[in-house]
Design a protein around this motif. Structure first.
Motif, PDB file in Angstrom:
ATOM      1  N   ALA A   1      25.473  51.923  48.661  1.00 11.40           N
ATOM      2  CA  ALA A   1      26.360  53.051  48.352  1.00 11.40           C
ATOM      3  C   ALA A   1      27.131  53.444  49.615  1.00 11.40           C
ATOM      4  O   ALA A   1      27.050  52.753  50.633  1.00 11.40           O
ATOM      5  CB  ALA A   1      25.535  54.218  47.839  1.00 11.40           C
ATOM      6  N   LEU A   2      27.870  54.544  49.528  1.00  7.41           N
ATOM      7  CA  LEU A   2      28.789  54.938  50.603  1.00  7.41           C
ATOM      8  C   LEU A   2      28.449  56.325  51.169  1.00  7.41           C
ATOM      9  O   LEU A   2      27.904  57.171  50.451  1.00  7.41           O
ATOM     10  CB  LEU A   2      30.215  54.993  50.043  1.00  7.41           C
ATOM     11  CG  LEU A   2      30.900  53.649  49.835  1.00  7.41           C
ATOM     12  CD1 LEU A   2      31.952  53.755  48.745  1.00  7.41           C
ATOM     13  CD2 LEU A   2      31.534  53.176  51.134  1.00  7.41           C
ATOM     14  N   PRO A   3      28.825  56.574  52.419  1.00  9.99           N
ATOM     15  CA  PRO A   3      28.608  57.908  52.990  1.00  9.99           C
ATOM     16  C   PRO A   3      29.675  58.902  52.521  1.00  9.99           C
ATOM     17  O   PRO A   3      30.534  59.316  53.283  1.00  9.99           O
ATOM     18  CB  PRO A   3      28.692  57.662  54.506  1.00  9.99           C
ATOM     19  CG  PRO A   3      29.538  56.448  54.645  1.00  9.99           C
ATOM     20  CD  PRO A   3      29.346  55.614  53.410  1.00  9.99           C
TER      21      PRO A   3
ATOM     22  N   ALA B   1      30.049  55.289  45.090  1.00 11.83           N
ATOM     23  CA  ALA B   1      31.457  55.509  44.777  1.00 11.83           C
ATOM     24  C   ALA B   1      32.220  54.195  44.623  1.00 11.83           C
ATOM     25  O   ALA B   1      33.429  54.202  44.468  1.00 11.83           O
ATOM     26  CB  ALA B   1      32.096  56.362  45.871  1.00 11.83           C
ATOM     27  N   CYS B   2      31.514  53.058  44.702  1.00  6.26           N
ATOM     28  CA  CYS B   2      32.195  51.773  44.560  1.00  6.26           C
ATOM     29  C   CYS B   2      31.649  51.015  43.352  1.00  6.26           C
ATOM     30  O   CYS B   2      32.025  49.878  43.088  1.00  6.26           O
ATOM     31  CB  CYS B   2      32.056  50.951  45.843  1.00  6.26           C
ATOM     32  SG  CYS B   2      33.400  49.764  46.070  1.00  6.26           S
ATOM     33  N   GLY B   3      30.720  51.636  42.624  1.00  8.13           N
ATOM     34  CA  GLY B   3      30.216  51.016  41.398  1.00  8.13           C
ATOM     35  C   GLY B   3      29.207  49.904  41.616  1.00  8.13           C
ATOM     36  O   GLY B   3      28.945  49.117  40.702  1.00  8.13           O
ATOM     37  N   HIS B   4      28.615  49.826  42.805  1.00  5.85           N
ATOM     38  CA  HIS B   4      27.635  48.767  43.037  1.00  5.85           C
ATOM     39  C   HIS B   4      26.381  48.986  42.181  1.00  5.85           C
ATOM     40  O   HIS B   4      25.658  48.035  41.892  1.00  5.85           O
ATOM     41  CB  HIS B   4      27.283  48.676  44.526  1.00  5.85           C
ATOM     42  CG  HIS B   4      28.466  48.328  45.394  1.00  5.85           C
ATOM     43  ND1 HIS B   4      28.382  48.140  46.744  1.00  5.85           N
ATOM     44  CD2 HIS B   4      29.779  48.126  45.084  1.00  5.85           C
ATOM     45  CE1 HIS B   4      29.583  47.839  47.236  1.00  5.85           C
ATOM     46  NE2 HIS B   4      30.442  47.848  46.246  1.00  5.85           N
ATOM     47  N   ASP B   5      26.161  50.252  41.767  1.00 12.49           N
ATOM     48  CA  ASP B   5      25.079  50.527  40.810  1.00 12.49           C
ATOM     49  C   ASP B   5      25.338  49.755  39.511  1.00 12.49           C
ATOM     50  O   ASP B   5      24.423  49.136  38.943  1.00 12.49           O
ATOM     51  CB  ASP B   5      24.947  52.039  40.547  1.00 12.49           C
ATOM     52  CG  ASP B   5      26.292  52.745  40.299  1.00 12.49           C
ATOM     53  OD1 ASP B   5      27.366  52.123  40.496  1.00 12.49           O
ATOM     54  OD2 ASP B   5      26.273  53.928  39.902  1.00 12.49           O
TER      55      ASP B   5
ATOM     56  N   GLY C   1      24.235  45.931  51.963  1.00 15.02           N
ATOM     57  CA  GLY C   1      25.246  46.147  52.999  1.00 15.02           C
ATOM     58  C   GLY C   1      26.623  45.541  52.763  1.00 15.02           C
ATOM     59  O   GLY C   1      27.199  44.982  53.684  1.00 15.02           O
ATOM     60  N   GLU C   2      27.178  45.674  51.556  1.00  9.58           N
ATOM     61  CA  GLU C   2      28.552  45.176  51.380  1.00  9.58           C
ATOM     62  C   GLU C   2      29.554  46.088  52.082  1.00  9.58           C
ATOM     63  O   GLU C   2      30.560  45.630  52.599  1.00  9.58           O
ATOM     64  CB  GLU C   2      28.900  45.083  49.886  1.00  9.58           C
ATOM     65  CG  GLU C   2      30.191  44.301  49.601  1.00  9.58           C
ATOM     66  CD  GLU C   2      31.460  45.042  49.955  1.00  9.58           C
ATOM     67  OE1 GLU C   2      32.395  44.413  50.497  1.00  9.58           O
ATOM     68  OE2 GLU C   2      31.540  46.268  49.713  1.00  9.58           O
ATOM     69  N   GLU C   3      29.255  47.401  52.084  1.00  8.18           N
ATOM     70  CA  GLU C   3      30.201  48.385  52.626  1.00  8.18           C
ATOM     71  C   GLU C   3      30.132  48.393  54.154  1.00  8.18           C
ATOM     72  O   GLU C   3      29.462  49.217  54.768  1.00  8.18           O
ATOM     73  CB  GLU C   3      29.900  49.782  52.069  1.00  8.18           C
ATOM     74  CG  GLU C   3      30.049  49.895  50.553  1.00  8.18           C
ATOM     75  CD  GLU C   3      31.498  49.884  50.083  1.00  8.18           C
ATOM     76  OE1 GLU C   3      32.408  49.798  50.921  1.00  8.18           O
ATOM     77  OE2 GLU C   3      31.696  49.950  48.853  1.00  8.18           O
ATOM     78  N   GLY C   4      30.798  47.446  54.774  1.00  9.57           N
ATOM     79  CA  GLY C   4      30.898  47.428  56.231  1.00  9.57           C
ATOM     80  C   GLY C   4      29.719  46.786  56.941  1.00  9.57           C
ATOM     81  O   GLY C   4      29.698  46.727  58.173  1.00  9.57           O
TER      82      GLY C   4
ATOM     83  N   LEU D   1      38.088  53.668  43.286  1.00 11.80           N
ATOM     84  CA  LEU D   1      36.947  53.315  44.124  1.00 11.80           C
ATOM     85  C   LEU D   1      36.966  54.161  45.396  1.00 11.80           C
ATOM     86  O   LEU D   1      38.024  54.446  45.945  1.00 11.80           O
ATOM     87  CB  LEU D   1      36.998  51.831  44.483  1.00 11.80           C
ATOM     88  CG  LEU D   1      36.974  50.868  43.283  1.00 11.80           C
ATOM     89  CD1 LEU D   1      37.216  49.440  43.748  1.00 11.80           C
ATOM     90  CD2 LEU D   1      35.663  50.964  42.518  1.00 11.80           C
ATOM     91  N   HIS D   2      35.802  54.557  45.840  1.00  9.76           N
ATOM     92  CA  HIS D   2      35.587  55.349  47.056  1.00  9.76           C
ATOM     93  C   HIS D   2      36.066  56.805  46.893  1.00  9.76           C
ATOM     94  O   HIS D   2      36.201  57.510  47.883  1.00  9.76           O
ATOM     95  CB  HIS D   2      36.237  54.709  48.294  1.00  9.76           C
ATOM     96  CG  HIS D   2      35.609  53.393  48.681  1.00  9.76           C
ATOM     97  ND1 HIS D   2      35.648  52.877  49.955  1.00  9.76           N
ATOM     98  CD2 HIS D   2      34.905  52.480  47.956  1.00  9.76           C
ATOM     99  CE1 HIS D   2      35.012  51.724  49.996  1.00  9.76           C
ATOM    100  NE2 HIS D   2      34.562  51.449  48.781  1.00  9.76           N
ATOM    101  N   HIS D   3      36.357  57.217  45.673  1.00  6.92           N
ATOM    102  CA  HIS D   3      36.764  58.610  45.422  1.00  6.92           C
ATOM    103  C   HIS D   3      35.508  59.436  45.115  1.00  6.92           C
ATOM    104  O   HIS D   3      34.610  58.945  44.435  1.00  6.92           O
ATOM    105  CB  HIS D   3      37.735  58.637  44.222  1.00  6.92           C
ATOM    106  CG  HIS D   3      38.381  59.970  44.005  1.00  6.92           C
ATOM    107  ND1 HIS D   3      37.716  61.030  43.420  1.00  6.92           N
ATOM    108  CD2 HIS D   3      39.622  60.421  44.305  1.00  6.92           C
ATOM    109  CE1 HIS D   3      38.534  62.069  43.364  1.00  6.92           C
ATOM    110  NE2 HIS D   3      39.693  61.723  43.892  1.00  6.92           N
TER     111      HIS D   3
HETATM  112 ZN    ZN Z   1      33.628  49.727  48.327  1.00  2.00          ZN
END
Ligand code: ZN
Ligand code: ZN
Length: 408
Positions: free
Chosen positions: A89-91, A110-114, A144-147, A370-372
Motif C-alpha cells: 500500500a501507499l503512505p 490507493a493503488c488497488g494492490h488489494d 514493495g511495488e511502490e518505490g 490511482l494514488h488518490h
Molecule cells: Zn501505485
C-alpha cells in the motif's frame, strides 16, 4: 456485484465465479482495511499464505522480503509461467468513510494492490479445481511495488531459479477504463524512470552585498529552465519524455544569500536508452552552467524502474484471450503508454510477457484515480480479473479454453 461478468459467450466457470465472489470481495475489503507499506506486508502475506494453504497449495514465504509464491504443477514441470500480483500500500491518509476504510493511520491501498492480490488468489483457487495443465503456473505475490523494486528483489532472491519461467504476466486496475474492460498494447505500456538530485554550491553573503558572495539561486533557476529545454529540444519529439523538477530548496531567511541550493526531480521515458541520454544531457548542462558561473555542482541520479515493455507474441496471446473470453467490445487495443512506472518492468527485462490494464471505473471516469485519497478498488471486477488469469493460463499452455474459440 456480477454485472461485469456478462460475457460474450456463456462460460461454464460463471457459477463458480459467482459462488466465490462474495468471499473474494470480503477478503479484498479486509486487505483494504489493513494496508501495509513496502516490505512490511507481514499481515498481508499471512492472509495470502493462509488462503493459498486453504485451497491446498504448498506456499513459499519470504522471497524478496515479504513475497509469497505458490505453484500449480503442470504435466511438464520445466515449462512454467508467472502470474504476478503486488501486495503493498501507499503512505497516504485515506479520505474514505466506508466500513472497510484503512485502520492504519497514514497508510492506504490507493493503488488497488488489494484487488490485484485477491484476483490472483481467485485464479489460484479456480485453476486448482480444473484439470491439470500441460505446464506449471507460478502465482507470485510480490512486495514493495511502490518505490521498493520488489520485483527486482524477488528476481535477485532466485525467483526464476525456483520457478522455471517461460513468460511473465501482470495486470493493473485502471480507473480510466470502464469496469471489466481491458487495455493493452505491444511495446512500452509504462515508462522508465529515474530521480535526480542537483546540489549547487556557491558562496553565502548579505542579501545587500551579492558581489561578495556567489548566489546559487539564479544558477539553480537556470538549471530548472534548461531541464525543460532538454526535454523539448534535445530529443526526438516523437519519443516521449518528461523531466520534472519537483523540489527547490535554498536559503533560510529573506536577507541572506545562501551558499547552497538543491533541486530534486524525476525523469520518465519509454526506453532505457533515452533515459540514459537525458541523464547525461542534464549532467552536462549542470556542469557547463556551474563552470560558467564559477560555482560547484554535484548531480546524482537514482535509478527507479525500467520501462514496462510488452513483447509481441505474448501480447497477441493476451489479446486473443480477452477477445475469446470477454468479446472484442471489451478490449482497448493499443492504449496509449502511460508515463507512470511499474516494477513489473524488471520481470519483463528477464522474460517475455505482457502487462494488461483492467478497467476499474465504477462511478464513471470521474472516479478517483490511482494514488488518490478517495480511491477504492471496484469489487465488481474481481470475477473478470480471475477469469482473465484462468483463461490466460489455459490458453498459454494450449488447453482449449473453457468456452472454445470464438468465431470471427
Ligand atoms: Zn501505485
Ligand atoms: Zn499499482
Amino acid at each position: 456485484m456480477t454485472q461485469v461478468l456478462r460475457l460474450e459467450t456463456p462460460t461454464t466457470l460463471e457459477p463458480l465465479l459467482r459462488q466465490h465472489h462474495s468471499h473474494w470481495a470480503k477478503l479484498r475489503r479486509d486487505l483494504h482495511a489493513h494496508p501495509e507499506l513496502r516490505f512490511e506486508e507481514h499481515r498481508t502475506a499471512d492472509v495470502v499464505a493462509r488462503e493459498l494453504e486453504d485451497i491446498g497449495y504448498k506456499v513459499v514465504r519470504g522471497l524478496g522480503g515479504t513475497g509469497v509464491v505458490a505453484s500449480l504443477p503442470g504435466a511438464t514441470p520445466e515449462r512454467g509461467i508467472v502470474l504476478r500480483a503486488d501486495l503493498d500500500a501507499l503512505p497516504i491518509r485515506e479520505a474514505n468513510a466506508f466500513a472497510h476504510a484503512s485502520v492504519q493511520e497514514g497508510v492506504m491501498h490507493a493503488c488497488g494492490h488489494d484487488g490485484h492480490t485477491v484476483m490472483l488468489l481467485g485464479a489460484a483457487r479456480i485453476l486448482k479445481e480444473m484439470p491439470q495443465l500441460p505446464g506449471t503456473v507460478h502465482f507470485v505475490f510480490q512486495p514493495g511495488e511502490e518505490g521498493g523494486a520488489g520485483a527486482r528483489k524477488m528476481i535477485d532472491d532466485g525467483l526464476f531459479e525456483r520457478c522455471p519461467t517461460e513468460a511473465v504476466f501482470g495486470m493493473h486496475n485502471w480507473p480510466g477504463l470502464p469496469a471489466g474492460q481491458f487495455g493493452l498494447r505491444t511495446g512500452p505500456i509504462m515508462a522508465a524512470g529515474s530521480r535526480f538530485r542537483i546540489t549547487v554550491t556557491g558562496k553565502g553573503a548579505h542579501a545587500a552585498q551579492p558581489h561578495l558572495g556567489l548566489d546559487p539561486i539564479p544558477l539553480a533557476c537556470s538549471m530548472v529552465l534548461q531541464c525543460q529545454t532538454i526535454a523539448a529540444r534535445q530529443k526526438d519529439p516523437a519519443d516521449p519524455a518528461v523531466i520534472s523538477v519537483c523540489m527547490f530548496n535554498a536559503g533560510d531567511t529573506d536577507n541572506v544569500i545562501p551558499s547552497r541550493a538543491e533541486l530534486r526531480g524525476t525523469i520518465r521515458t519509454l526506453s532505457s536508452d533515452l533515459l540514459q541520454r537525458l541523464q547525461s544531457d542534464i549532467e552536462q548542462m549542470c556542469n557547463g552552467l556551474a563552470a560558467a558561473y564559477g560555482a560547484q555542482v554535484e548531480v546524482t541520479f537514482f535509478q527507479y524502474y525500467p520501462a514496462t515493455i510488452n513483447t509481441p507474441d505474448e501480447t497477441a496471446l493476451c489479446e486473443a484471450v480477452i477477445r475469446e473470453t470477454f468479446g472484442g467490445a471489451r478490449l482497448h487495443r493499443d492504449v496509449p503508454p502511460n508515463m507512470t512506472s511499474e516494477d513489473f518492468g524488471f520481470m519483463l527485462e528477464e522474460r517475455p510477457g505482457t502487462y494488461v490494464l483492467i478497467g476499474n471505473a465504477s462511478r464513471g471516469c470521474a472516479a478517483p484515480g490511482l494514488h488518490h485519497p478517495q480511491y477504492d478498488f471496484n469489487d465488481d471486477i474481481i470475477p473478470a480479473g480471475v477469469l482473465y488469469w484462468v483463461a490466460l493460463a489455459q490458453r498459454y499452455f494450449g488447453t482449449p479454453g473453457h468456452q472454445g474459440p470464438r468465431e470471427e
